[in-house]
Design an enzyme around this catalytic site. Structure first.
Site, PDB file in Angstrom:
ATOM      1  N   TYR A  69      25.616  40.744  32.106  1.00 35.61           N
ATOM      2  CA  TYR A  69      26.243  39.426  32.006  1.00 35.61           C
ATOM      3  C   TYR A  69      25.227  38.333  31.694  1.00 35.61           C
ATOM      4  O   TYR A  69      25.550  37.347  31.038  1.00 35.61           O
ATOM      5  CB  TYR A  69      26.913  39.059  33.336  1.00 35.61           C
ATOM      6  CG  TYR A  69      28.353  39.487  33.470  1.00 35.61           C
ATOM      7  CD1 TYR A  69      28.734  40.799  33.234  1.00 35.61           C
ATOM      8  CD2 TYR A  69      29.325  38.579  33.856  1.00 35.61           C
ATOM      9  CE1 TYR A  69      30.051  41.184  33.387  1.00 35.61           C
ATOM     10  CE2 TYR A  69      30.644  38.958  34.013  1.00 35.61           C
ATOM     11  CZ  TYR A  69      31.006  40.264  33.778  1.00 35.61           C
ATOM     12  OH  TYR A  69      32.307  40.635  33.923  1.00 35.61           O
ATOM     13  N   LYS A 101      25.513  54.231  36.930  1.00 36.55           N
ATOM     14  CA  LYS A 101      25.639  55.110  35.758  1.00 36.55           C
ATOM     15  C   LYS A 101      24.226  55.643  35.486  1.00 36.55           C
ATOM     16  O   LYS A 101      23.685  55.557  34.385  1.00 36.55           O
ATOM     17  CB  LYS A 101      26.212  54.302  34.566  1.00 36.55           C
ATOM     18  CG  LYS A 101      26.601  55.126  33.355  1.00 36.55           C
ATOM     19  CD  LYS A 101      27.839  55.997  33.544  1.00 36.55           C
ATOM     20  CE  LYS A 101      28.023  56.929  32.362  1.00 36.55           C
ATOM     21  NZ  LYS A 101      29.126  57.891  32.529  1.00 36.55           N
ATOM     22  N   ASP A 150      32.334  56.192  36.263  1.00 35.77           N
ATOM     23  CA  ASP A 150      33.550  56.796  35.695  1.00 35.77           C
ATOM     24  C   ASP A 150      34.307  57.572  36.779  1.00 35.77           C
ATOM     25  O   ASP A 150      35.520  57.465  36.919  1.00 35.77           O
ATOM     26  CB  ASP A 150      33.233  57.657  34.460  1.00 35.77           C
ATOM     27  CG  ASP A 150      32.001  58.538  34.610  1.00 35.77           C
ATOM     28  OD1 ASP A 150      31.295  58.443  35.643  1.00 35.77           O
ATOM     29  OD2 ASP A 150      31.728  59.334  33.684  1.00 35.77           O
ATOM     30  N   ASP A 203      33.220  44.076  38.199  1.00 34.18           N
ATOM     31  CA  ASP A 203      34.327  43.337  37.571  1.00 34.18           C
ATOM     32  C   ASP A 203      35.473  44.292  37.271  1.00 34.18           C
ATOM     33  O   ASP A 203      36.631  44.034  37.616  1.00 34.18           O
ATOM     34  CB  ASP A 203      33.817  42.679  36.277  1.00 34.18           C
ATOM     35  CG  ASP A 203      34.910  41.928  35.546  1.00 34.18           C
ATOM     36  OD1 ASP A 203      35.679  41.208  36.217  1.00 34.18           O
ATOM     37  OD2 ASP A 203      35.007  42.066  34.306  1.00 34.18           O
ATOM     38  N   ASP A 236      39.353  44.878  39.474  1.00 31.70           N
ATOM     39  CA  ASP A 236      40.704  44.730  38.919  1.00 31.70           C
ATOM     40  C   ASP A 236      41.520  46.003  39.167  1.00 31.70           C
ATOM     41  O   ASP A 236      42.717  45.935  39.468  1.00 31.70           O
ATOM     42  CB  ASP A 236      40.665  44.442  37.405  1.00 31.70           C
ATOM     43  CG  ASP A 236      40.756  42.946  37.089  1.00 31.70           C
ATOM     44  OD1 ASP A 236      40.256  42.135  37.901  1.00 31.70           O
ATOM     45  OD2 ASP A 236      41.315  42.583  36.030  1.00 31.70           O
TER      46      ASP A 236
HETATM   47  C1  LIG Z   1      36.150  35.176  33.633  1.00 29.93           C
HETATM   48  C2  LIG Z   1      35.057  36.172  33.782  1.00 29.93           C
HETATM   49  C3  LIG Z   1      33.744  35.543  33.415  1.00 29.93           C
HETATM   50  C4  LIG Z   1      34.988  36.768  35.190  1.00 29.93           C
HETATM   51  C5  LIG Z   1      33.942  37.875  35.242  1.00 29.93           C
HETATM   52  O1  LIG Z   1      33.870  38.711  34.336  1.00 29.93           O
HETATM   53  O2  LIG Z   1      33.178  37.883  36.212  1.00 29.93           O
HETATM   54  C6  LIG Z   1      36.273  37.347  35.763  1.00 29.93           C
HETATM   55  O3  LIG Z   1      36.729  38.463  35.070  1.00 29.93           O
HETATM   56  C7  LIG Z   1      36.096  37.668  37.229  1.00 29.93           C
HETATM   57  O4  LIG Z   1      36.357  38.797  37.617  1.00 29.93           O
HETATM   58  O5  LIG Z   1      35.742  36.759  37.997  1.00 29.93           O
HETATM   59 MG   LIG Z   2      37.333  40.074  36.352  1.00 25.67          MG
END
Ligand SMILES: CC(C)[C@H](C(=O)O)[C@@H](O)C(=O)O
Ligand SMILES: [Mg+2]
Ligand SMILES: NC(=O)c1ccc[n+]([C@@H]2O[C@H](COP(=O)([O-])OP(=O)(O)OC[C@H]3O[C@@H](n4cnc5c(N)ncnc54)[C@H](O)[C@@H]3O)[C@@H](O)[C@H]2O)c1
Length: 362
Positions: free
Chosen positions: A135, A190, A222, A246, A250
């Site tokens: 990042y 990884k 993975d 990240d 999710d």
């Molecule tokens: C919007 C983006 C920069 C951010 C990230 O990738 O960290 C988001 O996906 C998160 O999870 O906070």
């Molecule tokens: Mg995110």
């Protein structure tokens, strides 16, 4: 005590409004100051993270953040894109430790896309490193390839990197968090392919020796993605880098019923924190009044607990959320047959009412 409130874009403004109402009903006597961030700040001031917003965030004891982004900004030069605001805040405030707890509330077991028995009782914590990795690594950019499969072709590149102190400090955070839980850490890497993550694994292993009471294991990312949907309850604390964290968070969100349920806390070395839901600005539902405000309300509870030393108030928010879910109210993302569909504001009303009720009872 001062809270910087940065609602941002899309559903950010709708969900933060509900969290503010919840904070206000607790009557804690904090000062709150709101500022523009993301696309909204770009429209008004030509930059997603204006100096004044950054200054406010730095001076505050805590930051309550909504979300930033909209498809309409995707063609802007990168430095002006809304997402740079949250990345800039993380970097400038040194918010390296991101806590993303994935808890499946009893009432939402049926809302998960997984079988109820896989998620019932789920309580895992993802500790995501937040200021390093690909990042933020330099150099990055576009150039003409000099080697590879297509010399002379246009190419883009980013740099994945981690320094020893960066890995050490997030590993300590994860081990210390595990000590307050089930005393198990899974470090996700990884290492079989990437040198950055072989180093990550080596350093986490070294730090782990200082925590003999915490069991450490390692998993490739993975496989971790697969295990999260196969047997998520086997995890306790997951520690991983910025990008893997990240993605995995999710995925973990769906174990809780919806990404609208996943709060987060991002802390720096002096425990100053930024609190935001793990989801984004959801342009697909923005303005419809249907977003789930609970991830933001629960992030406000984390703020009270971690940065503002208000444990009791945090407990009251969390138990109000449980009561509201038990009463059958659901925003559309967590709705299922037999429950009552409510709007963002009605969900906020219900949490406020549940808190007021416990206050009256004394
Ligand atoms: C919007 C983006 C920069 C951010 C990230 O990738 O960290 C988001 O996906 C998160 O999870 O906070
Ligand atoms: Mg995110
Ligand atoms: N920290 C942040 O500010 C942050 C985080 C993630 C994405 N983003 C940005 O948000 C924008 C949209 O990204 P995306 O669509 O990939 O991710 P997103 O998290 O905004 O939305 C993904 C899906 O989840 C749903 N969703 C998200 N939050 C919800 C909630 N509270 N209630 C109900 N449903 C909800 C959305 O409607 C959408 O279908 C992009 O510009 C992205 O860069 C910002």
């Amino acid at each position: 005590m001062k809270i910087a409130v940065l609602p941002g874009d899309g559903i950010g403004t709708e969900i933060v409004a509900e969290a503010i109402r919840v904070l206000n009903v607790l009557d804690l006597n904090f000062e709150m100051e709101t500022a523009l961030v993301g696309g909204a700040a770009y429209e008004a001031h030509g930059h997603p993270l204006p100096e004044a917003t950054l200054k406010l965030a730095k001076e505050a004891d805590a930051v309550l953040f909504g979300a930033v982004g909209d498809w309409k900004y995707d063609k802007l030069e990168r430095q002006f894109r809304p997402e740079q605001a949250i990345l800039g805040l993380r970097k400038n405030l040194g918010l390296f430790a991101n806590f993303r707890p994935a808890i499946c509330y009893e009432q939402l077991v049926g809302a998960s896309s997984l079988k109820p028995e896989l998620v019932a009782g789920l309580d895992i914590l993802i500790v995501r490193e937040l200021t390093g990795d690909i990042y933020f690594g330099q150099p990055r950019g576009r150039r003409t390839a000099v080697d590879g499969h297509f010399p002379g072709a246009e190419e883009a590149f980013d740099t994945m990197r981690y320094s020893r102190p960066e890995i050490e400090r997030i590993a300590h955070v994860a081990f210390q968090a595990a000590r307050k839980r089930d005393k198990r850490v899974t470090s996700v890497d990884k290492a079989n392919v990437l040198e950055t993550f072989q180093f990550w694994k080596d350093v986490v292993t070294e730090v782990g020796k200082e925590y003999p009471d915490v069991a450490l294991d390692h998993m490739y990312v993975d496989n971790a993605a697969m295990q999260l949907v196969k047997a998520p309850k086997k995890f306790d604390v997951i520690v991983t880098g910025n990008m893997f964290g990240d993605i995995l968070s999710d995925a973990a969100a769906m174990l809780t019923g919806s990404i609208g349920m996943l709060p987060s806390a991002s802390l720096n070395a002096s425990n100053q924190g930024l609190y935001e839901p793990s989801h984004g600005s959801a342009p697909d539902i923005a303005g419809k009044g249907i977003a789930n405000p609970l991830a933001t309300i629960l992030s406000a509870a984390m703020m009270l607990r971690f940065s503002l030393n208000q444990t009791e108030a945090a407990d009251r928010i969390e138990s109000a959320v449980k009561q509201v879910l038990a009463s059958g109210l659901r925003t559309s993302d967590i709705w299922s047959a037999g429950t009552t569909k409510v709007s963002t504001i009605e969900m906020g009303d219900a949490v406020v009412a549940a808190i007021t009720k416990t206050t009256t009872k004394g």
